[in-house]
Design a protein around this motif. Structure first.
Motif, PDB file in Angstrom:
ATOM      1  N   ASN A 142       0.708  -1.364  -0.095  1.00 10.99           N
ATOM      2  CA  ASN A 142       0.170  -0.124   0.007  1.00 10.99           C
ATOM      3  C   ASN A 142       0.779   1.351   0.172  1.00 10.99           C
ATOM      4  OD1 ASN A 142       0.849   0.081   2.642  1.00 10.99           O
ATOM      5  ND2 ASN A 142      -1.190  -0.619   3.489  1.00 10.99           N
ATOM      6  N   VAL A 143       2.147   1.147   0.096  1.00 10.88           N
ATOM      7  CA  VAL A 143       3.105   2.446  -0.076  1.00 10.88           C
ATOM      8  C   VAL A 143       4.293   2.010  -1.088  1.00 10.88           C
ATOM      9  CG1 VAL A 143       4.632   3.838   0.806  1.00 10.88           C
ATOM     10  CG2 VAL A 143       2.508   3.315   2.044  1.00 10.88           C
ATOM     11  N   ILE A 144       4.323   2.883  -2.159  1.00  6.45           N
ATOM     12  CA  ILE A 144       5.783   2.498  -2.874  1.00  6.45           C
ATOM     13  C   ILE A 144       6.715   3.655  -2.792  1.00  6.45           C
ATOM     14  CG2 ILE A 144       4.819   1.144  -4.635  1.00  6.45           C
ATOM     15  CD1 ILE A 144       4.283   3.407  -6.630  1.00  6.45           C
ATOM     16  N   TRP A 145       7.939   3.514  -2.592  1.00  6.57           N
ATOM     17  CA  TRP A 145       8.918   4.316  -2.436  1.00  6.57           C
ATOM     18  C   TRP A 145       9.626   4.295  -4.033  1.00  6.57           C
ATOM     19  CZ3 TRP A 145      13.417   1.884   0.738  1.00  6.57           C
ATOM     20  CH2 TRP A 145      14.778   2.835   0.319  1.00  6.57           C
ATOM     21  N   LEU A 146       9.770   5.456  -4.515  1.00  5.25           N
ATOM     22  CA  LEU A 146      10.405   5.499  -5.787  1.00  5.25           C
ATOM     23  C   LEU A 146      11.878   6.194  -5.411  1.00  5.25           C
ATOM     24  CD1 LEU A 146       7.791   7.643  -8.065  1.00  5.25           C
ATOM     25  CD2 LEU A 146       8.418   5.007  -7.902  1.00  5.25           C
ATOM     26  N   MET A 147      12.855   5.424  -5.837  1.00  6.31           N
ATOM     27  CA  MET A 147      14.090   6.039  -5.884  1.00  6.31           C
ATOM     28  C   MET A 147      14.274   7.355  -6.658  1.00  6.31           C
ATOM     29  SD  MET A 147      16.559   2.569  -5.951  1.00  6.31           S
ATOM     30  CE  MET A 147      18.161   3.628  -6.119  1.00  6.31           C
ATOM     31  N   PRO A 148      15.232   8.214  -6.273  1.00  5.91           N
ATOM     32  CA  PRO A 148      15.263   9.529  -6.666  1.00  5.91           C
ATOM     33  C   PRO A 148      15.075   9.730  -8.182  1.00  5.91           C
ATOM     34  CG  PRO A 148      17.244   9.250  -5.502  1.00  5.91           C
ATOM     35  CD  PRO A 148      16.624   7.808  -5.463  1.00  5.91           C
ATOM     36  N   ILE A 149      14.167  10.650  -8.595  1.00  3.35           N
ATOM     37  CA  ILE A 149      13.574  10.812 -10.060  1.00  3.35           C
ATOM     38  C   ILE A 149      14.230  11.876 -10.536  1.00  3.35           C
ATOM     39  CG2 ILE A 149      11.361   9.566  -9.370  1.00  3.35           C
ATOM     40  CD1 ILE A 149      10.212  12.293  -9.301  1.00  3.35           C
ATOM     41  N   TYR A 150      15.144  12.747 -10.199  1.00  6.08           N
ATOM     42  CA  TYR A 150      15.593  14.257 -10.382  1.00  6.08           C
ATOM     43  C   TYR A 150      16.661  14.215 -11.469  1.00  6.08           C
ATOM     44  CZ  TYR A 150      13.596  13.772  -5.834  1.00  6.08           C
ATOM     45  OH  TYR A 150      12.677  13.497  -4.722  1.00  6.08           O
ATOM     46  N   PRO A 151      16.980  15.070 -11.929  1.00  3.93           N
ATOM     47  CA  PRO A 151      17.963  15.263 -13.040  1.00  3.93           C
ATOM     48  C   PRO A 151      19.367  14.909 -12.199  1.00  3.93           C
ATOM     49  CG  PRO A 151      16.546  17.147 -13.526  1.00  3.93           C
ATOM     50  CD  PRO A 151      16.065  16.383 -12.202  1.00  3.93           C
ATOM     51  N   ILE A 152      20.171  13.887 -12.899  1.00  6.03           N
ATOM     52  CA  ILE A 152      21.557  13.625 -12.241  1.00  6.03           C
ATOM     53  C   ILE A 152      22.571  14.558 -12.642  1.00  6.03           C
ATOM     54  CG2 ILE A 152      23.283  11.839 -12.256  1.00  6.03           C
ATOM     55  CD1 ILE A 152      20.946   9.836 -12.831  1.00  6.03           C
ATOM     56  N   GLY A 153      23.628  15.012 -11.642  1.00  9.48           N
ATOM     57  CA  GLY A 153      24.647  15.730 -12.018  1.00  9.48           C
ATOM     58  C   GLY A 153      25.695  15.137 -13.116  1.00  9.48           C
ATOM     59  N   GLU A 154      26.372  15.822 -13.827  1.00 10.10           N
ATOM     60  CA  GLU A 154      27.169  15.546 -14.747  1.00 10.10           C
ATOM     61  C   GLU A 154      28.498  15.976 -14.484  1.00 10.10           C
ATOM     62  OE1 GLU A 154      25.581  16.514 -19.059  1.00 10.10           O
ATOM     63  OE2 GLU A 154      24.029  17.281 -17.779  1.00 10.10           O
ATOM     64  N   LEU A 155      29.081  16.677 -13.722  1.00  7.95           N
ATOM     65  CA  LEU A 155      30.248  17.104 -13.058  1.00  7.95           C
ATOM     66  C   LEU A 155      30.740  16.221 -11.933  1.00  7.95           C
ATOM     67  CD1 LEU A 155      32.505  19.189 -13.513  1.00  7.95           C
ATOM     68  CD2 LEU A 155      31.397  20.610 -11.717  1.00  7.95           C
ATOM     69  N   HIS A 156      31.638  15.394 -12.295  1.00  3.76           N
ATOM     70  CA  HIS A 156      32.223  14.242 -11.495  1.00  3.76           C
ATOM     71  C   HIS A 156      31.234  13.261 -11.137  1.00  3.76           C
ATOM     72  CE1 HIS A 156      35.474  17.251 -10.596  1.00  3.76           C
ATOM     73  NE2 HIS A 156      34.609  18.110  -9.852  1.00  3.76           N
ATOM     74  N   SER A 157      30.518  12.759 -12.362  1.00 10.19           N
ATOM     75  CA  SER A 157      29.519  11.976 -12.286  1.00 10.19           C
ATOM     76  C   SER A 157      29.946  10.388 -12.110  1.00 10.19           C
ATOM     77  CB  SER A 157      28.529  12.261 -13.074  1.00 10.19           C
ATOM     78  OG  SER A 157      27.170  11.326 -13.084  1.00 10.19           O
ATOM     79  N   VAL A 158      28.917   9.580 -11.538  1.00  5.54           N
ATOM     80  CA  VAL A 158      29.104   8.134 -11.478  1.00  5.54           C
ATOM     81  C   VAL A 158      27.596   7.814 -12.205  1.00  5.54           C
ATOM     82  CG1 VAL A 158      31.016   7.970  -9.944  1.00  5.54           C
ATOM     83  CG2 VAL A 158      28.665   7.809  -9.183  1.00  5.54           C
ATOM     84  N   ASN A 159      26.714   8.769 -12.320  1.00  2.00           N
ATOM     85  CA  ASN A 159      25.469   8.254 -12.683  1.00  2.00           C
ATOM     86  C   ASN A 159      24.595   7.980 -11.656  1.00  2.00           C
ATOM     87  OD1 ASN A 159      23.747   8.585 -15.145  1.00  2.00           O
ATOM     88  ND2 ASN A 159      23.779   6.510 -15.485  1.00  2.00           N
ATOM     89  N   SER A 160      24.782   8.507 -10.724  1.00  2.07           N
ATOM     90  CA  SER A 160      23.959   7.897  -9.239  1.00  2.07           C
ATOM     91  C   SER A 160      23.048   8.879  -9.104  1.00  2.07           C
ATOM     92  CB  SER A 160      25.068   8.031  -7.997  1.00  2.07           C
ATOM     93  OG  SER A 160      23.998   8.022  -6.855  1.00  2.07           O
ATOM     94  N   PRO A 161      21.616   8.178  -8.935  1.00  2.00           N
ATOM     95  CA  PRO A 161      20.561   9.108  -8.914  1.00  2.00           C
ATOM     96  C   PRO A 161      20.381   9.881  -7.501  1.00  2.00           C
ATOM     97  CG  PRO A 161      20.028   6.712  -8.551  1.00  2.00           C
ATOM     98  CD  PRO A 161      21.435   6.739  -8.866  1.00  2.00           C
ATOM     99  N   TYR A 162      21.329   9.627  -6.665  1.00  2.00           N
ATOM    100  CA  TYR A 162      21.450  10.128  -5.512  1.00  2.00           C
ATOM    101  C   TYR A 162      22.523  11.554  -5.598  1.00  2.00           C
ATOM    102  CZ  TYR A 162      19.060   6.439  -3.561  1.00  2.00           C
ATOM    103  OH  TYR A 162      17.854   5.807  -3.158  1.00  2.00           O
ATOM    104  N   SER A 163      22.741  12.005  -6.981  1.00  2.00           N
ATOM    105  CA  SER A 163      23.494  13.208  -7.326  1.00  2.00           C
ATOM    106  C   SER A 163      22.585  13.863  -7.868  1.00  2.00           C
ATOM    107  CB  SER A 163      24.778  12.747  -7.980  1.00  2.00           C
ATOM    108  OG  SER A 163      25.469  13.960  -8.431  1.00  2.00           O
ATOM    109  N   VAL A 164      21.841  15.016  -7.044  1.00  4.10           N
ATOM    110  CA  VAL A 164      20.629  15.454  -7.503  1.00  4.10           C
ATOM    111  C   VAL A 164      21.206  16.889  -7.978  1.00  4.10           C
ATOM    112  CG1 VAL A 164      18.633  16.919  -7.057  1.00  4.10           C
ATOM    113  CG2 VAL A 164      19.231  14.469  -5.990  1.00  4.10           C
ATOM    114  N   LYS A 165      21.043  17.153  -9.383  1.00  6.34           N
ATOM    115  CA  LYS A 165      21.047  18.420 -10.194  1.00  6.34           C
ATOM    116  C   LYS A 165      20.132  19.430 -10.025  1.00  6.34           C
ATOM    117  CE  LYS A 165      22.745  20.014 -14.795  1.00  6.34           C
ATOM    118  NZ  LYS A 165      22.968  19.779 -15.866  1.00  6.34           N
ATOM    119  N   ASN A 166      18.854  19.116  -9.861  1.00  4.59           N
ATOM    120  CA  ASN A 166      17.570  20.062  -9.734  1.00  4.59           C
ATOM    121  C   ASN A 166      16.715  19.267  -8.833  1.00  4.59           C
ATOM    122  OD1 ASN A 166      15.502  21.436 -10.114  1.00  4.59           O
ATOM    123  ND2 ASN A 166      16.354  22.420 -11.716  1.00  4.59           N
ATOM    124  N   TYR A 167      16.458  19.966  -7.606  1.00  5.95           N
ATOM    125  CA  TYR A 167      15.467  19.239  -6.849  1.00  5.95           C
ATOM    126  C   TYR A 167      13.965  19.511  -7.297  1.00  5.95           C
ATOM    127  CZ  TYR A 167      18.678  18.744  -2.933  1.00  5.95           C
ATOM    128  OH  TYR A 167      19.997  18.131  -2.220  1.00  5.95           O
TER     129      TYR A 167
END
Length: 451
Positions: free
Chosen positions: A78-103
């Protein structure tokens, strides 16, 4: 001639300017969809499902989750938790969704704001809440906030730092002594409640963010909406609850159950950890219980490996789901994915794996969801070197869980107060009588309800 040239230049400029405006219209967020009549579940009634967008569907996006809602609901979720949906940073990036470029934007990789609004609306129509992963401890290096260096932690030379004590080179640590940054963070959280009708947040690395900010944010959100938001802290500090969180993570329980199944700890030690974790939890708050999540399945191992195959994974889940707290299932767990599930890259889950295992998870979670005895009853535990046994009692009704934690057959001596008692198997509806001994196969579990 000069006048004609001036008119021509002016006309050309007007045409070019008009084309530029047409080709690059200002960004306008879609209006929120009409709200769906819906009630967020009480904390004790939550069954949570974590979704890694890059793994859940072949499309790797929000629409893929919307298409899977009926399957998710069938689990009793009855509850779904979505992992981060935000744009990902490109500077020093490892393509992690936990590197938020815009909240306050949706990553185009995952879709659009309208896609998110549709998912939430469809989920609500099926009785499912949606919470977003919120990364408050740090941002990407190319987040626009970086233009405010005082919003970040800096070293003695004034250089912005990565989070202390980590090697997270792709993110910059935020400075919670800065009040302006705090207000901007809270404003961004409000955006999703207002614009997408989000039902709460799972707050990443919550132990690394000051208590008084979480208190400030929770109070602000309570004052902002009439919704009883679900607030989950990824951490195990006791002060999360007084800061306004409803749940936090059962890290100690997770680590201990691994030791029990690896033979380096006893069932009695798990009871001790269960008690120590829950003793300080206020009424109305809960611990989140799991045998995996995105970090564990990416960096440690999946339950199929940690708990020695299908039977062991299900046996561990029986304990985690029924001993206490709120159960969490991570996508792919229910079909027994063996390989690690990354979240820096796309790795779609093969949903045709182990349909028998998925059927058992459905039965377990549906019984859990329907059982006030499990969620509200007083618990009694029984000591044994190999078998985890606990009983929930609510008035005259009981649920008994017996789990062989060994990859070997066990002849289990039934505790005296359970001798010659009659039960119904909660998963099969078979009648069960407990005599002096119960022969248990490797990793066999029994979930019994009183007649």
């Amino acid at each position: 001639m000069k006048t004609v040239s001036t008119i021509a230049v002016t006309l050309l400029f007007t045409i070019l300017f008009s084309c530029t405006k047409k080709d690059n219209p200002p960004k306008v967020d879609p209006d929120p969809l009409p709200p769906v009549a819906f009630t967020i579940p009480q904390t004790r009634d939550i069954v949570m499902y974590e979704i890694n967008l890059r793994a859940y569907s072949n499309s790797g996006d929000i629409h893929g989750v919307t298409m899977g809602l009926d399957k998710i609901k069938s689990l009793g979720v009855n509850v779904i938790w979505l992992m981060p949906i935000y744009p990902i940073g490109e500077l020093h990036s490892v393509n992690s969704p936990y590197s938020v470029k815009n909240y306050t934007e949706v990553n185009p990789e995952f879709g659009t704001l309208r896609d998110l609004q549709t998912l939430v609306s469809e989920a609500h129509s099926k009785g499912i809440s949606v919470i977003l992963d919120w990364v408050a401890n740090h941002t990407a290096w190319d987040n626009s906030w970086i233009d405010h260096p005082d919003w970040y932690t800096r070293d003695a030379n004034g250089n912005i730092m990565i989070p202390p004590g980590t090697n997270w080179q792709d993110v910059a640590d935020l400075n919670y002594d800065n009040q302006e940054m705090r207000l901007k963070m809270i404003e961004a959280m409000k955006f999703w409640v207002d614009t997408a009708d989000i039902d709460g947040f799972r707050c990443d690395a919550a132990d690394m963010v000051p208590y008084d900010f979480w208190q400030q944010a929770n109070e602000a959100l309570v004052g902002f909406t009439t919704k009883d938001l679900i607030m989950l802290a990824e951490g195990n500090r006791n002060d999360h609850f007084s800061a306004g969180f409803d749940l936090n993570f059962s890290w100690d329980f997770y680590n201990q159950i691994k030791k029990v199944f690896n033979g380096t700890a006893t069932p009695a030690s798990l009871y001790t950890v269960n008690t120590s974790e829950t003793n300080n939890v206020p009424v109305g708050k809960e611990k989140l219980r799991f045998t995996t999540n995105h970090d564990e399945s990416a960096w440690d191992a999946t339950p199929m490996v940690l708990f020695h195959g299908k039977s062991g994974a299900l046996a561990a889940s029986a304990i985690a789901i029924f001993m206490g707290g709120v159960p969490l299932i991570y996508d792919g767990q229910e079909v027994g994915v063996e390989e690690k599930i990354p979240f820096f890259t796309n790795s779609p889950i093969n949903w045709t794996l182990n349909p028998d295992m998925q059927d058992i998870y459905v039965k377990m979670l549906q019984f859990y969801s329907s059982s006030e005895i499990v969620k509200m009853g007083a618990m009694t535990t029984y000591d044994n070197a190999s078998v985890v046994t606990f009983l929930h009692r609510l008035k005259i009704d009981e649920v008994l869980v017996i789990v062989n934690t060994k990859n070997a057959p066990i002849s289990y001596s039934i505790p005296n107060d359970l001798l010659n008692t009659n039960w119904t198997d909660a998963l099969t509806d078979d009648a069960v009588t407990l005599g002096n001994q119960l022969e248990l196969q490797p990793f066999e579990y029994r979930i019994l309800k009183s007649n």
